[in-house]
Design an enzyme around this catalytic site. Structure first.
Site, mmCIF file in Angstrom:
data_model
loop_
_atom_site.group_PDB
_atom_site.id
_atom_site.type_symbol
_atom_site.label_atom_id
_atom_site.label_comp_id
_atom_site.label_asym_id
_atom_site.label_seq_id
_atom_site.Cartn_x
_atom_site.Cartn_y
_atom_site.Cartn_z
ATOM 1 N N ASP A 27 -10.129 -49.398 -77.381
ATOM 2 C CA ASP A 27 -10.395 -50.435 -76.382
ATOM 3 C C ASP A 27 -9.793 -51.773 -76.799
ATOM 4 O OD1 ASP A 27 -11.386 -51.497 -74.064
ATOM 5 O OD2 ASP A 27 -13.462 -51.642 -74.758
ATOM 6 N N ASN A 75 -10.846 -44.203 -65.184
ATOM 7 C CA ASN A 75 -9.701 -45.107 -65.250
ATOM 8 C C ASN A 75 -8.786 -45.014 -64.039
ATOM 9 O OD1 ASN A 75 -9.260 -44.971 -68.873
ATOM 10 N ND2 ASN A 75 -10.402 -46.422 -67.603
#
Length: 256
Positions: A27, A75
């Site tokens: 991330d 996503n």
């Protein structure tokens, strides 16, 4: 015998000090780029360099399995241009890195729902997996269009299709375990998330049940060998009891 750990383990893992399996949520790519006044895509490109360095670190440290969350089921909700770039980057990495992985003995596995991928990408995934299937070094698993809930559902569907006699019967963990997307690997010992968030975000929900959870504010493109070594050192300081108490693990110390 299932290679998945159960909550009814007779003995905890015998630790060599190095986790056998590390799982990472990579991330912070977009924020890394934003801090440098660059488009988010530059962060994703830099993130590929960080992944390459992490694979090397795992090899040097003795980690046998590395699983990274590259693209989640959620996503797809990102801006269309970013999703398109990520799919293109995934294909480009497969095309450019597979030879290097093979030369270094890395076994590559892609886990997730491939039904949304372009045929060319699926072909490259299958080719890369076949090319590296016999390698005995680090097993690098890339979770792409993956979600932990999807994994549990698809495993259940596959199990009942394969073993319809289980419908309505008591189902054991060992019945379901062979049908998970990562049934070829032991469960993660150490989970790492970069970028400052403190959640597992639908990643390996079943498999992370007994993993040690390590969170760092470091953004993924900055993650390097020293960062991996620091995470492993933190892991070495943990006592993994798997439901037991310390005295059961160290009876001699308790007696003294």
């Amino acid at each position: 015998m299932s290679i998945f750990r159960s909550s009814t383990l007779d003995t905890p893992d015998e630790q060599s000090g190095i986790p056998c399996h590390v799982a990472i949520i990579m991330d912070g790519n977009g924020r890394w780029a934003k801090q440098r006044l660059m488009p988010r895509v530059f962060g994703h490109k830099k993130g590929v360099d960080a992944l390459r360095a992490t694979v090397k670190a795992c090899d040097k440290l003795g980690v046998k399995y590395l699983t990274v969350f590259a693209f989640s089921s959620e996503n797809w909700r990102r801006p269309a241009d970013e999703v398109s770039f990520l799919m293109g980057l995934f294909l480009k990495v497969l095309q450019s890195e597979v030879d290097r992985m093979h030369e270094n003995g890395i076994r590559l596995k892609i886990v997730g729902d491939r039904s949304h991928f372009a045929p060319e990408l699926v072909q490259w995934i299958e080719s890369a997996e076949a090319r590296t299937a016999g390698n005995t070094g680090v097993t690098l698993s890339i979770a792409a269009d993956y979600g932990g809930r999807w994994d549990i559902l698809q495993a259940t569907e596959l199990m009942l299709k394969d073993r319809p006699e289980l419908l309505g019967q008591r189902i054991e963990e060992s019945d379901l375990a062979p049908y998970f997307a990562m049934a070829y690997a032991p469960e993660p010992d150490l989970f790492i998330r970069t970028g400052g968030e403190r959640r597992i975000s639908n990643f390996l929900l079943w498999q992370l049940a007994y993993a040690e959870l390590y969170f760092t504010d470091m953004l993924w493109p900055d993650f390097d060998f020293d960062a991996m070594a620091e995470a492993v050192a933190w892991y070495q300081g943990r006592e993994r009891r798997f439901g037991r108490i310390s005295e059961q693990l160290h009876p001699q110390s308790a007696a003294s």
